[in-house]
Design a protein around this motif. Structure first.
Motif, PDB file in Angstrom:
ATOM      1  N   ILE A 237      -6.002   7.202  -0.679  1.00 41.45           N
ATOM      2  CA  ILE A 237      -5.627   5.821  -1.426  1.00 41.45           C
ATOM      3  C   ILE A 237      -4.514   5.949  -2.283  1.00 41.45           C
ATOM      4  O   ILE A 237      -3.956   5.952  -3.237  1.00 41.45           O
ATOM      5  N   CYS A 238      -3.363   4.883  -1.702  1.00 39.47           N
ATOM      6  CA  CYS A 238      -2.233   4.758  -3.279  1.00 39.47           C
ATOM      7  C   CYS A 238      -2.909   4.237  -4.134  1.00 39.47           C
ATOM      8  O   CYS A 238      -2.961   3.585  -4.750  1.00 39.47           O
ATOM      9  N   SER A 239      -2.994   5.789  -5.394  1.00 39.53           N
ATOM     10  CA  SER A 239      -2.904   5.277  -6.592  1.00 39.53           C
ATOM     11  C   SER A 239      -2.726   3.779  -7.341  1.00 39.53           C
ATOM     12  O   SER A 239      -3.504   3.434  -8.269  1.00 39.53           O
ATOM     13  N   HIS A 240      -1.248   2.944  -6.893  1.00 41.15           N
ATOM     14  CA  HIS A 240      -0.899   1.831  -7.355  1.00 41.15           C
ATOM     15  C   HIS A 240      -1.629   0.717  -7.103  1.00 41.15           C
ATOM     16  O   HIS A 240      -2.824   0.779  -8.286  1.00 41.15           O
ATOM     17  N   ALA A 241      -2.120   0.350  -5.618  1.00 45.54           N
ATOM     18  CA  ALA A 241      -3.065  -0.852  -6.236  1.00 45.54           C
ATOM     19  C   ALA A 241      -3.638  -0.640  -4.601  1.00 45.54           C
ATOM     20  O   ALA A 241      -4.258  -1.349  -3.823  1.00 45.54           O
ATOM     21  N   GLY A 242      -3.981   0.691  -3.617  1.00 49.30           N
ATOM     22  CA  GLY A 242      -4.600   1.323  -2.328  1.00 49.30           C
ATOM     23  C   GLY A 242      -4.466   1.052  -1.503  1.00 49.30           C
ATOM     24  O   GLY A 242      -4.486   1.364  -0.060  1.00 49.30           O
ATOM     25  N   GLY A 243      -2.796   1.043  -0.927  1.00 47.56           N
ATOM     26  CA  GLY A 243      -1.895   1.181  -0.067  1.00 47.56           C
ATOM     27  C   GLY A 243      -2.376   2.269   0.703  1.00 47.56           C
ATOM     28  O   GLY A 243      -2.789   3.362   0.554  1.00 47.56           O
ATOM     29  N   LEU A 244      -1.745   2.069   2.221  1.00 50.94           N
ATOM     30  CA  LEU A 244      -2.293   3.761   2.817  1.00 50.94           C
ATOM     31  C   LEU A 244      -1.318   4.092   3.174  1.00 50.94           C
ATOM     32  O   LEU A 244      -0.501   3.930   3.804  1.00 50.94           O
TER      33      LEU A 244
ATOM     34  N   THR B 109       5.758   7.706   1.413  1.00 49.61           N
ATOM     35  CA  THR B 109       6.992   5.947   0.647  1.00 49.61           C
ATOM     36  C   THR B 109       5.163   5.040   0.515  1.00 49.61           C
ATOM     37  O   THR B 109       5.071   4.586   2.467  1.00 49.61           O
ATOM     38  N   CYS B 110       4.774   4.727  -0.264  1.00 51.64           N
ATOM     39  CA  CYS B 110       4.051   3.883   0.067  1.00 51.64           C
ATOM     40  C   CYS B 110       4.306   2.558   0.700  1.00 51.64           C
ATOM     41  O   CYS B 110       4.959   2.085   0.415  1.00 51.64           O
ATOM     42  N   PRO B 111       3.356   2.080   2.081  1.00 52.43           N
ATOM     43  CA  PRO B 111       3.725   1.373   2.629  1.00 52.43           C
ATOM     44  C   PRO B 111       3.790  -0.220   1.873  1.00 52.43           C
ATOM     45  O   PRO B 111       4.782  -1.611   2.599  1.00 52.43           O
ATOM     46  N   LEU B 112       2.730  -0.220   0.798  1.00 46.11           N
ATOM     47  CA  LEU B 112       2.649  -1.752   0.458  1.00 46.11           C
ATOM     48  C   LEU B 112       4.039  -2.287  -0.735  1.00 46.11           C
ATOM     49  O   LEU B 112       4.588  -3.027  -0.633  1.00 46.11           O
ATOM     50  N   HIS B 113       4.303  -1.524  -1.716  1.00 41.12           N
ATOM     51  CA  HIS B 113       5.174  -1.830  -2.743  1.00 41.12           C
ATOM     52  C   HIS B 113       6.368  -0.655  -2.945  1.00 41.12           C
ATOM     53  O   HIS B 113       6.998  -0.161  -3.848  1.00 41.12           O
ATOM     54  N   GLY B 114       5.829   0.118  -2.054  1.00 39.37           N
ATOM     55  CA  GLY B 114       7.549   1.776  -2.178  1.00 39.37           C
ATOM     56  C   GLY B 114       7.370   2.658  -3.094  1.00 39.37           C
ATOM     57  O   GLY B 114       8.103   2.831  -3.344  1.00 39.37           O
ATOM     58  N   SER B 115       5.676   2.096  -3.461  1.00 40.97           N
ATOM     59  CA  SER B 115       6.083   4.415  -4.881  1.00 40.97           C
ATOM     60  C   SER B 115       5.851   5.095  -3.834  1.00 40.97           C
ATOM     61  O   SER B 115       5.691   5.618  -2.362  1.00 40.97           O
ATOM     62  N   ARG B 116       6.548   6.201  -4.491  1.00 40.37           N
ATOM     63  CA  ARG B 116       6.885   7.458  -3.709  1.00 40.37           C
ATOM     64  C   ARG B 116       6.207   8.710  -4.368  1.00 40.37           C
ATOM     65  O   ARG B 116       6.407   9.138  -5.512  1.00 40.37           O
TER      66      ARG B 116
HETATM   67  S1  FES Z   1      -0.528   0.002  -2.929  1.00 39.56           S
HETATM   68 FE1  FES Z   1       1.041   1.269  -3.709  1.00 39.56          FE
HETATM   69  S2  FES Z   1       2.457   1.626  -4.132  1.00 39.56           S
HETATM   70 FE2  FES Z   1       1.672  -0.378  -4.446  1.00 39.56          FE
END
Ligand code: FES
Length: 335
Positions: A261-268, A280-287
């Motif tokens: 679970i991505c720390s930013h907003a929960g992307g898988l 790379t997070c598929p939702l907003h691109g955090s790496r």
């Molecule tokens: S949820 Fe992963 S970068 Fe936003």
């Protein structure tokens, strides 16, 4: 003798008697649910949905083109600040404009004066701060989702209206129309408070900008996650161990486990791409680095927890946080 219709009458009567209790319960309930009802009402506004979709269509591709830009990441706050920047900056216009109200309330001189007084200086400083705050808010808005995006847009529109009122207040103040300036400044602060309330709803009720891994813990013991034979090489694989969602990855014989679970907003993260041991997070691109969870690109501001792994009897096992070591009782020494 009671008949079927008599029973029906009785049931109706029971229902009728119960009605006042139900409606008073509803009234009481409404007192504590109005805030979520308000957010739901905002979310249902048709024009807001249309505006949100249109802005997303314009700003989304712009953000994607510039997501490697350092300035974009700095506007989020990101890995250097460790927190989003927008909530911290938003305190400035609120504080400065509240100061305008205090100075206006203390000013007993009714004579019209042109130019900029102390209240006007605070008003101008708040306007500059509001501009910077709006920039960070807009940047954060581009990485929000669904209902949060629409409520966030309404929050932004209210803040824009408050900024307009404050600008009008400053203009009339400098022209010497003190009474009008005070009224406009008061209206601006009230609209800012309403916008701030919606901002609070986004953070405290919806968890926007709150680290999604803040409570990630466990499993406390080595726990089987997947049979070793079922993990393909170089392919992000989601597993679950004692309720914790984890992404497994094997490359060159080495095994990596990171919170899925991505720390930013929960992307898988398991749905994202992995290159050079960075996912790379598929939702907003955090790496995030698979080796230690460090962020190499925002908008995430919190690293991703990694878990130790081992292989036992053909199973990949993972382990999360450990119980704190017991302290020896004071005065006693270990043998
Ligand atoms: S949820 Fe992963 S970068 Fe936003």
């Amino acid at each position: 003798m009671r008949t079927g219709s008599g029973q029906a009458d009785d049931l109706t009567a029971v229902g009728q008697q119960a009605e006042p209790a139900v409606s008073s319960l509803c009234a009481a309930t409404r007192l504590v649910t109005w805030h979520s009802d308000l957010a739901a009402w905002v979310d249902r506004l048709g024009w807001l949905r249309t505006l949100s979709d249109r802005l997303t269509a314009v700003l989304g591709p712009v953000r994607e083109r510039h997501q490697d830009n350092l300035a974009v990441e700095l506007l989020h706050g990101g890995r250097w600040a460790g927190h989003p920047l927008h909530p911290a900056l938003s305190d400035l216009p609120i504080g400065l404009w509240a100061g305008v109200m205090v100075l206006d309330a203390m000013d007993r001189d009714p004579a019209p004066r042109r130019g900029i007084d102390a209240a006007g200086k605070l008003s101008a400083a708040g306007i500059i701060a509001a501009g910077a705050t709006a920039l960070t808010g807009l940047n954060d808005w581009t990485v929000s989702n669904d209902q949060d995006r629409r409520v966030g847009l309404f929050h932004g529109l209210l803040n824009t209206a408050a900024l307009g009122l404050q600008c009008a207040s400053l203009g009339t103040r400098m022209a010497g129309h003190r009474g009008t300036a005070r009224a406009l400044a008061a209206a601006s602060l009230m609209v800012t408070a309403a916008a701030g309330y919606l901002g609070g709803h986004l953070v405290f009720t919806r968890g926007v900008m709150v680290s999604r891994v803040a409570w990630a813990a466990g499993p406390r013991r080595w726990t089987r996650a997947l049979q070793e034979a079922d993990l393909p090489d170089d392919s992000p694989t989601p597993v679950e161990a004692e309720g914790r969602q984890i992404m497994l990855y094997r490359h060159g014989g080495s095994l990596y486990a990171i919170d899925n679970i991505c720390s930013h907003a929960g992307g898988l993260l398991s749905r994202g791409a992995v290159a050079e041991l960075t996912v790379t997070c598929p939702l907003h691109g955090s790496r995030f680095a698979l080796t230690d969870g460090c962020i190499s690109r925002g908008p995430a501001s919190q690293p991703q927890p990694v878990l130790p792994t081992r292989i036992r009897n053909g199973w990949i096992e993972v382990r999360g946080s450990q119980p704190a070591p017991r302290r020896p009782a004071s005065g006693r020494t270990r043998p």
